[in-house]
Design a protein around this motif. Structure first.
Motif, short mmCIF file in Angstrom:
data_model
loop_
_atom_site.label_atom_id
_atom_site.label_comp_id
_atom_site.label_asym_id
_atom_site.label_seq_id
_atom_site.Cartn_x
_atom_site.Cartn_y
_atom_site.Cartn_z
N PHE A 21 24.52 40.19 32.69
CA PHE A 21 23.45 39.18 32.70
C PHE A 21 23.41 38.48 31.33
O PHE A 21 23.78 39.08 30.32
N PRO A 22 22.98 37.24 31.29
CA PRO A 22 22.94 36.52 30.01
C PRO A 22 21.87 37.10 29.09
O PRO A 22 20.84 37.58 29.56
N LYS A 23 22.11 37.04 27.79
CA LYS A 23 21.18 37.64 26.83
C LYS A 23 19.94 36.78 26.58
O LYS A 23 18.98 37.24 26.00
N SER A 24 19.98 35.51 27.04
CA SER A 24 18.91 34.58 26.64
C SER A 24 17.55 34.93 27.23
O SER A 24 16.54 34.77 26.57
N ASN A 25 17.49 35.42 28.48
CA ASN A 25 16.17 35.67 29.06
C ASN A 25 15.88 37.16 29.28
O ASN A 25 15.53 37.58 30.36
N LEU A 26 16.06 37.95 28.21
CA LEU A 26 15.78 39.38 28.29
C LEU A 26 14.37 39.66 27.79
O LEU A 26 13.85 38.94 26.93
N SER A 27 13.75 40.74 28.31
CA SER A 27 12.45 41.16 27.77
C SER A 27 12.68 41.68 26.36
O SER A 27 13.78 42.14 26.04
N PRO A 28 11.62 41.62 25.49
CA PRO A 28 11.81 41.97 24.06
C PRO A 28 12.42 43.37 23.85
O PRO A 28 13.31 43.54 23.02
N TRP A 29 11.95 44.37 24.60
CA TRP A 29 12.47 45.73 24.35
C TRP A 29 13.93 45.85 24.77
O TRP A 29 14.72 46.54 24.14
N LEU A 30 14.28 45.13 25.83
CA LEU A 30 15.66 45.17 26.28
C LEU A 30 16.55 44.45 25.25
O LEU A 30 17.66 44.90 24.94
N ALA A 31 16.02 43.38 24.71
CA ALA A 31 16.76 42.62 23.70
C ALA A 31 17.01 43.49 22.47
O ALA A 31 18.10 43.48 21.87
N ALA A 32 15.97 44.28 22.09
CA ALA A 32 16.11 45.16 20.92
C ALA A 32 17.18 46.21 21.18
O ALA A 32 18.05 46.48 20.33
N LEU A 33 17.11 46.77 22.37
CA LEU A 33 18.08 47.80 22.76
C LEU A 33 19.50 47.23 22.68
O LEU A 33 20.44 47.87 22.19
N THR A 34 19.62 46.01 23.16
CA THR A 34 20.91 45.35 23.19
C THR A 34 21.48 45.18 21.78
O THR A 34 22.68 45.33 21.56
N LYS A 35 20.56 44.88 20.84
CA LYS A 35 21.01 44.66 19.45
C LYS A 35 21.66 45.89 18.86
O LYS A 35 22.55 45.80 18.00
N PHE A 36 21.19 47.07 19.25
CA PHE A 36 21.72 48.31 18.65
C PHE A 36 22.96 48.83 19.36
O PHE A 36 23.51 49.86 18.99
N ASN A 37 23.36 48.13 20.40
CA ASN A 37 24.51 48.59 21.17
C ASN A 37 25.79 47.92 20.67
O ASN A 37 25.93 46.70 20.77
N PRO A 38 26.72 48.66 20.13
CA PRO A 38 27.94 48.03 19.60
C PRO A 38 28.70 47.26 20.67
O PRO A 38 29.39 46.28 20.37
N MET A 39 28.56 47.70 21.92
CA MET A 39 29.26 47.01 23.00
C MET A 39 28.81 45.56 23.16
O MET A 39 29.58 44.69 23.57
#
Ligand SMILES: Nc1ncnc2c1ncn2[C@@H]1O[C@H](COP(=O)(O)OP(=O)(O)OP(=O)(O)O)[C@@H](O)[C@H]1O
Ligand SMILES: [Mg+2]
Lengths: 249, 317
Positions: free
Chosen positions: A187-205
């Motif tokens: 899914f595109p990163k642009s419309n993620l909920s804030p907590w999901l976006a934060a989680l995404t930031k810490f994921n090296p993948m």
């Protein structure tokens, strides 16, 4: 010199086994097909388009990353089998450093993954009309190699520290699925909920997927430089931990 | 001193597999470790090969500390494991080729070494078949070929001839002896075959519960315990009278036969027979390491059992 030959020997053994284990080759061919043509085409009928690409096209870079991720991580399980069957002893008493043993195994795992990558590129080129140019193919290949080295290292670290294949599967599932789902591959990163976006930031993948989407589709969120830097640092860290794990084995 | 241990100990939880062992092995020696299942032989060898870290104590192989200089130790040794470690999905030759790379055999002699070791273990014809089509004994032979290929200074053999047919076994004994003499290789081997220990070893250590019970040359061991055994069949044996003779070490009746251990049959047999009275049957045999083993461990070592154990373990996997 002898260390290089040692690395080569360990890699050669892995490569030969890979070619000869039919089950491994077959699953390597089938699982990406299911994702692209099953999942991608299926969901594609409900999602019109993402960032101007068909859904199938949008997830293509993500599927590449995922294939590399799965194959590379799961490669660590073979070290457990090797140890169970005592194949590893021969290598462990050899007069080469554990760093070289690790390097050989890591390259062996990366080879598995890169064989799949080549096959995915061929599918993309001929069946999906992915806008590949020679330069894009080279860039994509190198980026996926980097991702693969990091993921093989994680798999080997887990494999070196566990003794049962069941335990490995359990642990790897807790590593693999979060890494995959919170990476923006599906899914595109642009419309993620804030907590999901934060989680995404810490994921090296995330940075791997981002780089691949940038290289192939030109829709990257971060700069390619940042993506590469994050992955390089992460890979180096994992390799370091891997070598330490092998020393204690 | 090529191998030296000082109070070397390995614990697995509550089990003490090797218990404060002190051992010295000279250069060029063939040294045997003899002991019942679970005595700690494999554990000792694994520590000397740097695969296992000792719980306490120290050891040196080729002058190098096995913990602090494990890399240098590994450069000096070759090992044939008790459990097969050859790769199933490779051919015999491929296994040997990998070993050449891993153990730094000079490029110029690699091909020739492979042919040499293949002919020693009689595997030339099957060299290009996958190992998973080999019989158990053939795997063992390949393993052995691999262990000796890089001409190590010290060779560890953990039950090298387990499961081999008598002909191959003797072939390999010949070769092991030759290695020790011609190349001044030091060899440490474990075995359950008494015959093997007697034939091959300069010195034998009998170990039990992780400790050395006794250590000497096979001949000295035999003489210290067994002497000769005279087996007699008699209608009405008089054991008490025989036991009183000063050269008789032991006399027992088993299954209608009288077993008499005496120091030296060539000196005392005549006198012994004159004391027993009329007999129906007599047989004299030299005492063997089996007698020594039995004497020191209180257990019979049975070859069949050892073998069964190995194959059972193989089957379970
Ligand atoms: N990895 C291990 N974990 C726990 N216990 C072990 C381990 N390896 C060996 N042991 C125990 O240590 C003891 C010695 O085992 P070892 O394998 O050294 O015996 P061995 O003399 O080689 O016997 P065998 O003649 O059957 O090969 C045994 O009691 C065994 O159960
Ligand atoms: Mg053993």
């Amino acid at each position: 010199m002898s260390e290089l030959e040692g690395i080569y020997a360990v890699w050669l053994r892995e490569a030969k086994i890979y070619i000869r284990e039919k089950e491994r080759l077959i699953s390597a061919v089938i699982s990406p097909l299911l994702w692209i043509f099953g999942f991608g085409a299926g969901v594609g009928t409900t999602v019109a388009s993402v960032s101007g690409f068909s859904y199938q096209m949008f997830i293509y870079p993500g599927i590449m990353v995922m294939t590399v991720l799965f194959t590379s991580l799961f490669y660590g399980i073979y070290i457990i089998w090797d140890r169970k069957l005592d194949f590893l002893k021969e290598v462990l008493v050899a007069p080469i450093s554990r760093a070289s043993v690790f390097a050989g195994k890591m390259l062996g795992g990366a080879t598995d993954a890169m064989v799949q990558v080549i096959y995915l590129i061929i599918i993309g080129l001929f069946f999906l009309n992915v806008p590949f140019t020679p330069l894009i193919i080279i860039e994509a290949f190198l980026m996926l190699l980097l991702i693969s080295l990091a993921m093989v290292s994680i798999g080997l670290v887990i494999g070196a520290n566990l003794t049962s294949p069941e335990g490995f599967s359990l642990v790897i599932n807790f590593v693999m699925w979060p890494m995959f789902f919170f990476s923006g591959a599906l899914f595109p990163k642009s419309n993620l909920s804030p907590w999901l976006a934060a989680l995404t930031k810490f994921n090296p993948m995330t940075y791997g997927v981002d780089a691949m989407q940038g290289i192939i589709l030109g829709i990257n969120h971060y700069s390619l430089l940042l993506d590469t830097a994050v992955l390089l640092v992460f890979t180096a860290m994992m390799m370091g931990i891997g070598i330490i794990s092998f020393r204690r084995m | 001193m090529v191998i030296k241990t000082e109070a070397l100990t390995k614990n697995f939880g509550k089990i003490t597999a090797v218990n404060e062992m002190n051992l010295e092995v000279e250069e060029g020696e063939i040294f045997g470790l003899l002991g019942p299942n679970g005595a700690g032989k494999t554990t000792l060898i694994s520590m000397l090969c740097t695969i296992l870290k000792p719980t306490s104590g120290r050891a040196w192989v080729n002058g190098f500390d096995i913990v602090k200089e494990s890399g240098k130790v590994r450069k000096s040794i070759g090992i044939v494991f008790q459990q097969a470690s050859v790769d199933d999905l490779l051919t015999g030759r491929e296994n040997l080729e990998l070993h050449n790379l891993l153990f730094e055999v000079p490029k110029a002699i690699r091909k020739q070494r492979i042919e040499e070791v293949l002919s020693i273990v009689n595997l030339e014809k099957r060299a290009d078949d996958f190992v998973n089509t080999y019989s158990g004994g053939m795997r063992r032979r390949l393993e052995l070929a691999r262990g000796i290929m890089h001409h190590p200074k010290i060779l560890f053999l953990d039950e090298p001839t387990l499961g081999l047919d008598p002909q191959t076994r003797e072939h390999i004994w010949e070769y092991i002896k030759e290695l020790a003499v011609k190349e001044c290789m030091t060899i440490m081997l474990t075995t359950h075959y008494m015959e093997e220990a007697e034939q091959l070893c300069d010195r034998v250590a009998i170990i039990d519960y992780g400790k050395i019970v006794v250590l000497d040359s096979p001949d000295a061991l035999k003489n210290s315990v067994a002497g000769d055994v005279v087996k007699i069949k008699q209608k009405i044996p008089d054991i008490e009278k025989i036991r009183k003779l000063e050269y008789v070490m032991k006399a027992e009746e088993k299954e209608g036969m009288l077993y008499i251990s005496i120091k030296d049959a060539s000196k005392h047999l005549q006198d012994l027979l004159s004391n027993t009275g009329p007999i129906d049957f007599v047989e004299v045999r030299r005492g063997s390491l089996s007698d020594v083993f039995l004497h020191y461990t209180g257990r019979e070592i049975r070859e069949g059992e050892a073998e069964g154990g190995f194959w059972e373990r193989m089957m379970k996997r």
